[in-house]
Design a protein around this motif. Structure first.
Motif, mmCIF file in Angstrom:
data_model
loop_
_atom_site.group_PDB
_atom_site.id
_atom_site.type_symbol
_atom_site.label_atom_id
_atom_site.label_comp_id
_atom_site.label_asym_id
_atom_site.label_seq_id
_atom_site.Cartn_x
_atom_site.Cartn_y
_atom_site.Cartn_z
ATOM 1 N N VAL A 157 0.847 -1.198 0.000
ATOM 2 C CA VAL A 157 0.000 0.000 0.000
ATOM 3 C C VAL A 157 0.884 1.249 0.000
ATOM 4 C CG1 VAL A 157 -1.658 1.331 1.377
ATOM 5 C CG2 VAL A 157 -1.993 -1.129 1.046
ATOM 6 N N HIS A 158 1.916 1.243 0.834
ATOM 7 C CA HIS A 158 2.877 2.355 0.866
ATOM 8 C C HIS A 158 3.466 2.587 -0.530
ATOM 9 C CE1 HIS A 158 6.237 4.873 2.259
ATOM 10 N NE2 HIS A 158 7.017 4.092 1.532
ATOM 11 N N ASP A 159 3.947 1.527 -1.147
ATOM 12 C CA ASP A 159 4.553 1.653 -2.479
ATOM 13 C C ASP A 159 3.533 2.151 -3.507
ATOM 14 O OD1 ASP A 159 6.992 0.808 -1.485
ATOM 15 O OD2 ASP A 159 6.732 -1.269 -2.154
ATOM 16 N N PHE A 160 2.307 1.669 -3.435
ATOM 17 C CA PHE A 160 1.261 2.109 -4.365
ATOM 18 C C PHE A 160 1.031 3.614 -4.249
ATOM 19 C CE2 PHE A 160 -3.333 2.835 -5.214
ATOM 20 C CZ PHE A 160 -3.320 2.593 -6.575
ATOM 21 N N PHE A 161 0.940 4.111 -3.042
ATOM 22 C CA PHE A 161 0.760 5.555 -2.856
ATOM 23 C C PHE A 161 1.963 6.330 -3.381
ATOM 24 C CE2 PHE A 161 -2.883 4.623 -0.250
ATOM 25 C CZ PHE A 161 -3.649 5.775 -0.314
ATOM 26 N N VAL A 165 -0.289 6.862 -6.679
ATOM 27 C CA VAL A 165 -1.287 7.836 -6.217
ATOM 28 C C VAL A 165 -0.696 9.232 -6.078
ATOM 29 C CG1 VAL A 165 -2.907 8.442 -4.373
ATOM 30 C CG2 VAL A 165 -2.658 6.051 -5.083
ATOM 31 N N PHE A 166 0.344 9.389 -5.277
ATOM 32 C CA PHE A 166 0.875 10.736 -5.035
ATOM 33 C C PHE A 166 1.382 11.415 -6.306
ATOM 34 C CE2 PHE A 166 1.751 9.476 -0.356
ATOM 35 C CZ PHE A 166 0.448 9.779 0.003
ATOM 36 N N PRO A 167 2.191 10.728 -7.136
ATOM 37 C CA PRO A 167 2.616 11.388 -8.382
ATOM 38 C C PRO A 167 1.445 11.767 -9.286
ATOM 39 C CG PRO A 167 4.036 9.510 -7.912
ATOM 40 C CD PRO A 167 2.881 9.443 -6.943
ATOM 41 N N SER A 168 0.386 10.951 -9.297
ATOM 42 C CA SER A 168 -0.766 11.264 -10.155
ATOM 43 C C SER A 168 -1.512 12.500 -9.668
ATOM 44 C CB SER A 168 -1.723 10.070 -10.231
ATOM 45 O OG SER A 168 -2.471 9.929 -9.044
ATOM 46 N N PHE A 171 2.054 15.449 -6.604
ATOM 47 C CA PHE A 171 2.940 15.556 -5.447
ATOM 48 C C PHE A 171 4.302 14.984 -5.806
ATOM 49 C CE2 PHE A 171 -1.135 14.493 -2.867
ATOM 50 C CZ PHE A 171 -1.648 15.760 -3.091
ATOM 51 N N GLU A 172 5.353 15.702 -5.466
ATOM 52 C CA GLU A 172 6.708 15.198 -5.655
ATOM 53 C C GLU A 172 6.987 14.174 -4.556
ATOM 54 O OE1 GLU A 172 11.201 16.943 -6.276
ATOM 55 O OE2 GLU A 172 9.784 18.124 -5.098
ATOM 56 N N VAL A 173 7.646 13.078 -4.886
ATOM 57 C CA VAL A 173 8.022 12.058 -3.920
ATOM 58 C C VAL A 173 9.533 11.910 -3.956
ATOM 59 C CG1 VAL A 173 7.791 9.629 -3.251
ATOM 60 C CG2 VAL A 173 5.819 10.844 -4.208
#
Length: 182
Positions: A157-161, A165-168, A171-173
């Protein structure tokens, strides 16, 4: 600088009860002095319910579980103490829901300091981090998520976000060591 580092739910009642949360402590501990030296406003957000249950939503089993955990989540208890080094210039905000913005004065503090860019870290990725990122975006902040400064009970779930999710959402990761131009 108009940047703040928001770290949520890295508190003793959580790090002692949920082993996956402990992995964020070393990278965040290393990051804190660099962030402060760069003039970044450091904001710790911790979760605490009122001891008398006044903020406990009826019928919400998740929050009832937190409340019934006692000192781990009761406002003012040892369990709500930040489990990272806090400096005098840092800000501490108490929250009672997933988002660091929900019902808190976080936005007021950030606006008073002229902050327009946030780096967000904490636990859990799919709860506090995601809710706070969405709340920040709704308030027009630029958002960066610190990948190794976040953790979730389910690594997938962490990796999916972090990867989808976050880049979409724009949000910069980045890793903690890569933030602030390192």
């Amino acid at each position: 600088m108009t940047t703040a580092l928001i770290i949520g739910d890295v508190q003793k009642g959580i790090t002692s009860s949920y082993p996956f949360t402990r992995q964020v402590v070393p990278p965040l501990t290393e990051l804190l002095p660099r962030a402060r030296a760069a003039g970044v406003l450091v904001v710790f957000v911790h979760f605490g319910l009122r001891v008398n249950g006044a903020d406990l939503p009826p019928g919400n089993e998740l929050f009832r579980t937190f409340y019934e955990a006692g000192d781990a989540f009761h406002e003012g208890s040892a369990g709500t103490e930040i489990d990272l080094p806090v400096a005098d210039e840092d800000v501490i905000v108490t929250k009672r829901r997933a988002s660091a913005f929900a019902g808190t004065d976080l936005d007021l503090v950030l606006r008073a300091r002229g902050v327009d860019t946030l780096a967000i870290a904490g636990v859990a990725t799919s709860a506090m981090v995601a809710a706070t990122c969405y709340g920040a975006a709704d308030r027009d902040y630029q958002v960066t998520v610190l990948r190794d400064g976040c953790a979730d009970g389910d690594p997938a779930v962490h990796d999916f976000f972090m990867e989808a999710v976050f880049p979409s959402r724009g949000f910069e990761v980045v890793p903690c060591a890569g933030w602030l131009g390192e």
